[in-house]
Motif scaffolding. Sequence first.
Motif, PDB file in Angstrom:
ATOM      1  N   SER A 105       0.850  -1.188   0.000  1.00 45.40           N
ATOM      2  CA  SER A 105       0.000   0.000   0.000  1.00 45.40           C
ATOM      3  C   SER A 105       0.889   1.243   0.000  1.00 45.40           C
ATOM      4  O   SER A 105       2.085   1.179   0.308  1.00 45.40           O
ATOM      5  N   ALA A 106       0.297   2.369  -0.332  1.00 48.77           N
ATOM      6  CA  ALA A 106       1.037   3.639  -0.322  1.00 48.77           C
ATOM      7  C   ALA A 106       1.617   3.911   1.067  1.00 48.77           C
ATOM      8  O   ALA A 106       2.738   4.397   1.200  1.00 48.77           O
ATOM      9  N   ARG A 107       0.866   3.569   2.099  1.00 51.40           N
ATOM     10  CA  ARG A 107       1.327   3.786   3.480  1.00 51.40           C
ATOM     11  C   ARG A 107       2.548   2.901   3.787  1.00 51.40           C
ATOM     12  O   ARG A 107       3.509   3.355   4.394  1.00 51.40           O
ATOM     13  N   GLU A 108       2.495   1.620   3.356  1.00 51.10           N
ATOM     14  CA  GLU A 108       3.619   0.705   3.581  1.00 51.10           C
ATOM     15  C   GLU A 108       4.864   1.200   2.840  1.00 51.10           C
ATOM     16  O   GLU A 108       5.974   1.140   3.382  1.00 51.10           O
ATOM     17  N   LYS A 150       5.581   4.302   2.000  1.00 48.42           N
ATOM     18  CA  LYS A 150       6.069   5.503   2.697  1.00 48.42           C
ATOM     19  C   LYS A 150       6.856   5.123   3.952  1.00 48.42           C
ATOM     20  O   LYS A 150       7.921   5.682   4.219  1.00 48.42           O
ATOM     21  N   THR A 151       6.356   4.138   4.685  1.00 52.70           N
ATOM     22  CA  THR A 151       7.036   3.679   5.909  1.00 52.70           C
ATOM     23  C   THR A 151       8.385   3.050   5.575  1.00 52.70           C
ATOM     24  O   THR A 151       9.399   3.348   6.218  1.00 52.70           O
ATOM     25  N   ARG A 152       8.412   2.186   4.561  1.00 54.80           N
ATOM     26  CA  ARG A 152       9.672   1.534   4.176  1.00 54.80           C
ATOM     27  C   ARG A 152      10.703   2.548   3.681  1.00 54.80           C
ATOM     28  O   ARG A 152      11.891   2.436   3.979  1.00 54.80           O
TER      29      ARG A 152
END
Length: 157
Positions: free
Chosen positions: A121-124, A126-128
């Motif tokens: 996902s976009a959130r994953e 961004k986190t990575r």
Amino acid sequence: MSSNPSQTMDEVVRFDAVGKVFGTREVLKDQTFSVKPGELFVIIGPSGTGKSVTLKLIAGLLHPTQGSLKVLGQEVSQCSSKALAQLRRRIGFLFQGGALLGWKTLAENIALPLIEHGGLSAREIKTRVADALAEVGLQDAGELYPAEVSGGMLKRA
């Protein structure tokens, strides 16, 4: 470039009598060496002696003219395109010039393979990306463009 020719299961890269010929030009001849996990292995030499060809062979971008080449236990020249793609996801290269896209920020450059390979996902993503930047001390540089950072920062990105 030579090492003990007997293969063990803990080898990341294994060249056995590898050669590469382009037309009539023999670039590599009978190269035998192995690289083990965590081992620092350096390829040095003058221009035209096969350093880049060796790296392209490891990545499966080229195939040897002779010999056997295994990466993570797989014979690279016998890998299907799908198997090669999976293998490439497990190895990385640091390019001499940074190899970042100048019109994208450092964070966008780092996110590219994660976006291309899908599944996150976009959130994953961004986190990575944030974690990767922090790991190399660039947590405050993600929004900078390659032209705005030093050579060392480019290499870490």
